[in-house]
Design a protein around this motif. Structure first.
Motif, PDB file in Angstrom:
ATOM      1  N   ASP A 154       0.818  -1.212   0.000  1.00 45.37           N
ATOM      2  CA  ASP A 154       0.000   0.000   0.000  1.00 45.37           C
ATOM      3  C   ASP A 154       0.853   1.265   0.000  1.00 45.37           C
ATOM      4  O   ASP A 154       0.511   2.270  -0.631  1.00 45.37           O
ATOM      5  N   VAL A 155       1.997   1.215   0.672  1.00 42.72           N
ATOM      6  CA  VAL A 155       2.903   2.363   0.690  1.00 42.72           C
ATOM      7  C   VAL A 155       3.524   2.556  -0.692  1.00 42.72           C
ATOM      8  O   VAL A 155       3.637   3.687  -1.187  1.00 42.72           O
ATOM      9  N   ARG A 156       3.915   1.448  -1.321  1.00 40.71           N
ATOM     10  CA  ARG A 156       4.478   1.539  -2.674  1.00 40.71           C
ATOM     11  C   ARG A 156       3.477   2.158  -3.636  1.00 40.71           C
ATOM     12  O   ARG A 156       3.825   2.998  -4.470  1.00 40.71           O
ATOM     13  N   GLN A 157       2.229   1.756  -3.501  1.00 38.58           N
ATOM     14  CA  GLN A 157       1.197   2.291  -4.375  1.00 38.58           C
ATOM     15  C   GLN A 157       0.988   3.789  -4.138  1.00 38.58           C
ATOM     16  O   GLN A 157       0.758   4.557  -5.086  1.00 38.58           O
ATOM     17  N   THR A 158       1.085   4.196  -2.894  1.00 37.53           N
ATOM     18  CA  THR A 158       0.926   5.619  -2.564  1.00 37.53           C
ATOM     19  C   THR A 158       2.023   6.456  -3.217  1.00 37.53           C
ATOM     20  O   THR A 158       1.759   7.513  -3.805  1.00 37.53           O
ATOM     21  N   TYR A 159       3.262   5.968  -3.136  1.00 41.59           N
ATOM     22  CA  TYR A 159       4.378   6.685  -3.749  1.00 41.59           C
ATOM     23  C   TYR A 159       4.268   6.677  -5.275  1.00 41.59           C
ATOM     24  O   TYR A 159       4.545   7.683  -5.938  1.00 41.59           O
ATOM     25  N   ALA A 160       3.858   5.550  -5.831  1.00 43.56           N
ATOM     26  CA  ALA A 160       3.695   5.453  -7.279  1.00 43.56           C
ATOM     27  C   ALA A 160       2.627   6.425  -7.769  1.00 43.56           C
ATOM     28  O   ALA A 160       2.794   7.088  -8.801  1.00 43.56           O
ATOM     29  N   GLN A 161       1.541   6.507  -7.004  1.00 45.17           N
ATOM     30  CA  GLN A 161       0.479   7.445  -7.365  1.00 45.17           C
ATOM     31  C   GLN A 161       0.960   8.887  -7.248  1.00 45.17           C
ATOM     32  O   GLN A 161       0.585   9.759  -8.037  1.00 45.17           O
ATOM     33  N   GLY A 162       1.819   9.116  -6.265  1.00 45.76           N
ATOM     34  CA  GLY A 162       2.383  10.453  -6.104  1.00 45.76           C
ATOM     35  C   GLY A 162       3.182  10.873  -7.326  1.00 45.76           C
ATOM     36  O   GLY A 162       3.093  12.024  -7.779  1.00 45.76           O
ATOM     37  N   ILE A 163       3.963   9.945  -7.863  1.00 46.26           N
ATOM     38  CA  ILE A 163       4.751  10.229  -9.070  1.00 46.26           C
ATOM     39  C   ILE A 163       3.827  10.587 -10.225  1.00 46.26           C
ATOM     40  O   ILE A 163       4.064  11.556 -10.964  1.00 46.26           O
ATOM     41  N   GLU A 164       2.759   9.817 -10.388  1.00 45.27           N
ATOM     42  CA  GLU A 164       1.833  10.069 -11.493  1.00 45.27           C
ATOM     43  C   GLU A 164       1.084  11.382 -11.304  1.00 45.27           C
ATOM     44  O   GLU A 164       0.762  12.066 -12.280  1.00 45.27           O
ATOM     45  N   ASN A 182      14.013  27.027  -3.110  1.00 43.44           N
ATOM     46  CA  ASN A 182      13.828  26.600  -4.505  1.00 43.44           C
ATOM     47  C   ASN A 182      13.659  27.783  -5.460  1.00 43.44           C
ATOM     48  O   ASN A 182      12.990  27.670  -6.506  1.00 43.44           O
ATOM     49  N   THR A 183      14.295  28.890  -5.139  1.00 47.77           N
ATOM     50  CA  THR A 183      14.119  30.104  -5.934  1.00 47.77           C
ATOM     51  C   THR A 183      14.540  29.923  -7.389  1.00 47.77           C
ATOM     52  O   THR A 183      13.807  30.306  -8.316  1.00 47.77           O
ATOM     53  N   VAL A 184      15.704  29.337  -7.601  1.00 46.15           N
ATOM     54  CA  VAL A 184      16.185  29.147  -8.984  1.00 46.15           C
ATOM     55  C   VAL A 184      15.398  28.037  -9.667  1.00 46.15           C
ATOM     56  O   VAL A 184      15.037  28.149 -10.840  1.00 46.15           O
ATOM     57  N   ALA A 185      15.114  26.978  -8.934  1.00 44.38           N
ATOM     58  CA  ALA A 185      14.328  25.884  -9.501  1.00 44.38           C
ATOM     59  C   ALA A 185      12.959  26.383  -9.962  1.00 44.38           C
ATOM     60  O   ALA A 185      12.431  25.926 -10.985  1.00 44.38           O
ATOM     61  N   GLN A 186      12.381  27.324  -9.229  1.00 41.99           N
ATOM     62  CA  GLN A 186      11.101  27.909  -9.621  1.00 41.99           C
ATOM     63  C   GLN A 186      11.220  28.574 -10.986  1.00 41.99           C
ATOM     64  O   GLN A 186      10.344  28.437 -11.847  1.00 41.99           O
ATOM     65  N   LYS A 187      12.311  29.299 -11.200  1.00 43.64           N
ATOM     66  CA  LYS A 187      12.503  30.018 -12.461  1.00 43.64           C
ATOM     67  C   LYS A 187      12.718  29.055 -13.630  1.00 43.64           C
ATOM     68  O   LYS A 187      12.403  29.386 -14.775  1.00 43.64           O
ATOM     69  N   TYR A 188      13.240  27.870 -13.325  1.00 40.97           N
ATOM     70  CA  TYR A 188      13.402  26.849 -14.363  1.00 40.97           C
ATOM     71  C   TYR A 188      12.125  26.025 -14.541  1.00 40.97           C
ATOM     72  O   TYR A 188      12.064  25.174 -15.424  1.00 40.97           O
ATOM     73  N   GLY A 189      11.146  26.272 -13.702  1.00 41.69           N
ATOM     74  CA  GLY A 189       9.878  25.545 -13.804  1.00 41.69           C
ATOM     75  C   GLY A 189       9.936  24.129 -13.269  1.00 41.69           C
ATOM     76  O   GLY A 189       9.163  23.267 -13.691  1.00 41.69           O
ATOM     77  N   LEU A 190      10.828  23.892 -12.305  1.00 38.10           N
ATOM     78  CA  LEU A 190      11.072  22.531 -11.825  1.00 38.10           C
ATOM     79  C   LEU A 190      10.347  22.179 -10.530  1.00 38.10           C
ATOM     80  O   LEU A 190      10.368  21.013 -10.118  1.00 38.10           O
ATOM     81  N   VAL A 191       9.718  23.149  -9.891  1.00 39.76           N
ATOM     82  CA  VAL A 191       9.175  22.926  -8.548  1.00 39.76           C
ATOM     83  C   VAL A 191       7.729  22.430  -8.602  1.00 39.76           C
ATOM     84  O   VAL A 191       6.913  22.916  -9.385  1.00 39.76           O
ATOM     85  N   PHE A 192       7.443  21.455  -7.746  1.00 41.62           N
ATOM     86  CA  PHE A 192       6.087  20.927  -7.639  1.00 41.62           C
ATOM     87  C   PHE A 192       5.716  20.779  -6.160  1.00 41.62           C
ATOM     88  O   PHE A 192       6.573  20.615  -5.299  1.00 41.62           O
ATOM     89  N   LYS A 193       4.418  20.858  -5.902  1.00 43.93           N
ATOM     90  CA  LYS A 193       3.919  20.631  -4.553  1.00 43.93           C
ATOM     91  C   LYS A 193       3.807  19.130  -4.307  1.00 43.93           C
ATOM     92  O   LYS A 193       3.346  18.392  -5.175  1.00 43.93           O
ATOM     93  N   LEU A 194       4.237  18.700  -3.146  1.00 46.47           N
ATOM     94  CA  LEU A 194       4.122  17.284  -2.818  1.00 46.47           C
ATOM     95  C   LEU A 194       2.648  16.887  -2.748  1.00 46.47           C
ATOM     96  O   LEU A 194       1.840  17.597  -2.126  1.00 46.47           O
ATOM     97  N   PRO A 195       2.275  15.784  -3.375  1.00 44.73           N
ATOM     98  CA  PRO A 195       0.894  15.310  -3.273  1.00 44.73           C
ATOM     99  C   PRO A 195       0.514  15.080  -1.813  1.00 44.73           C
ATOM    100  O   PRO A 195       1.343  14.642  -0.999  1.00 44.73           O
ATOM    101  N   GLU A 196      -0.735  15.374  -1.463  1.00 39.32           N
ATOM    102  CA  GLU A 196      -1.195  15.307  -0.077  1.00 39.32           C
ATOM    103  C   GLU A 196      -0.913  13.956   0.576  1.00 39.32           C
ATOM    104  O   GLU A 196      -0.539  13.881   1.745  1.00 39.32           O
ATOM    105  N   ALA A 197      -1.076  12.886  -0.182  1.00 35.82           N
ATOM    106  CA  ALA A 197      -0.950  11.541   0.395  1.00 35.82           C
ATOM    107  C   ALA A 197       0.448  11.233   0.912  1.00 35.82           C
ATOM    108  O   ALA A 197       0.618  10.391   1.800  1.00 35.82           O
ATOM    109  N   ILE A 198       1.471  11.883   0.352  1.00 34.18           N
ATOM    110  CA  ILE A 198       2.840  11.569   0.768  1.00 34.18           C
ATOM    111  C   ILE A 198       3.462  12.638   1.652  1.00 34.18           C
ATOM    112  O   ILE A 198       4.584  12.476   2.124  1.00 34.18           O
ATOM    113  N   ILE A 199       2.742  13.720   1.905  1.00 38.02           N
ATOM    114  CA  ILE A 199       3.279  14.784   2.753  1.00 38.02           C
ATOM    115  C   ILE A 199       3.662  14.281   4.150  1.00 38.02           C
ATOM    116  O   ILE A 199       4.759  14.613   4.642  1.00 38.02           O
ATOM    117  N   PRO A 200       2.829  13.478   4.815  1.00 38.60           N
ATOM    118  CA  PRO A 200       3.227  13.016   6.163  1.00 38.60           C
ATOM    119  C   PRO A 200       4.578  12.302   6.182  1.00 38.60           C
ATOM    120  O   PRO A 200       5.375  12.504   7.109  1.00 38.60           O
TER     121      PRO A 200
END
Length: 258
Positions: A63-73, A179-197
């Motif tokens: 179930d944990v593997r599936q949560t991380y896999a879903q996070g990637i998608e 992540n200031t420079v990463a933001q300018k390169y468009g590389l930053v993403f918010k962590l999906p809620e399920a994996i934040i904990p």
């Protein structure tokens, strides 16, 4: 048959084989042999990452593997791999501080020669550590090709120093604060809620980054030429996938021939 005749026959046979290979091989077979040697010498990063992923999968509940896999998608579905800076785009300049206390301006580096700009997420990430070690092992070949490796990370300088020491690295990572420079390169993403904990409580991301923002950059790698243009880009929402050192080196070599 005399020893002299046997030796002569062997010499003739060896010469014939050499001519045969030369006639049937590709026009640049010397370059091909050089590339083959280089491929063997440069660490095969993908294999190391796959082995780590397999080891992790064997000990992590399904179930944990599936949560991380879903996070990637979920991250991939944002379109970040296409919206981030791409080959042909102008690189973003920035001045950053390394954990050694020295400031580095990116444009001053790429004006001297191509640079490899690589982000790693943090020392808490085993895949990042594997990639860092692989790039360290490839440093001589990268520099021989004419490039300089520039590593960025959102983790605090003292944490980046710990990462370098733990992995026996000569690499001095630059602090991409918030992540200031990463933001300018468009590389930053918010962590999906399920994996934040897991990232907040188990991996202690706030302690590493010095803030409570649950965001990370893609583990991207760019090659930037002397004009400040991106000539190679590795962008993958899957944190288990990283740019292969040999591919990065080839991109640098191609730049030098232009």
């Amino acid at each position: 048959m005399s020893t002299r005749k046997i030796s002569l026959d062997i010499t003739i046979l060896a010469g014939a084989v050499s001519v045969f290979i030369g006639c049937t091989g590709p026009p640049n077979n010397q370059d091909e042999r050089s590339d083959s040697r280089q491929s063997r010498e440069v660490p095969i990063l993908a294999k190391q990452l796959e082995e780590k992923a397999a080891t992790s999968a064997a000990r992590i509940p399904e179930d944990v593997r599936q949560t991380y896999a879903q996070g990637i998608e979920t991250v991939r579905a944002t379109g970040i791999e296409k919206s981030a800076k791409q080959v042909g785009d102008a690189a973003i300049d920035a001045e950053l501080l390394g954990w050694d206390g020295k400031r580095v301006k990116l444009s001053e580096l790429w004006q001297e020669g191509p640079i490899v700009l690589m982000w790693y997420r943090g020392g808490w990430c085993p895949y990042c550590n594997i990639q860092l070690r692989a790039m360290q092992q490839s440093m001589d070949k990268l520099e021989h090709a004419g490039a300089r490796l520039v590593v960025l990370t959102p983790e605090l300088p003292e944490k980046a120093k710990e990462t370098a020491e733990a992995n026996d690295l000569d690499i001095v990572a630059l602090h991409d604060k918030d992540n200031t420079v990463a933001q300018k390169y468009g590389l930053v993403f918010k962590l999906p809620e399920a994996i934040i904990p897991a990232y907040r409580d188990r991996l202690k991301l706030p302690e590493y980054n010095g803030n409570d923002v649950m965001e990370l950059p893609l583990a991207a790698t760019y090659v930037i030429d002397k004009s400040g243009k991106i000539i190679y880009a590795f962008l993958d929402a899957d944190y288990k996938k990283r740019a292969e050192p040999i591919d990065v080196i080839k991109a640098v070599e191609a730049s030098a021939q232009e």
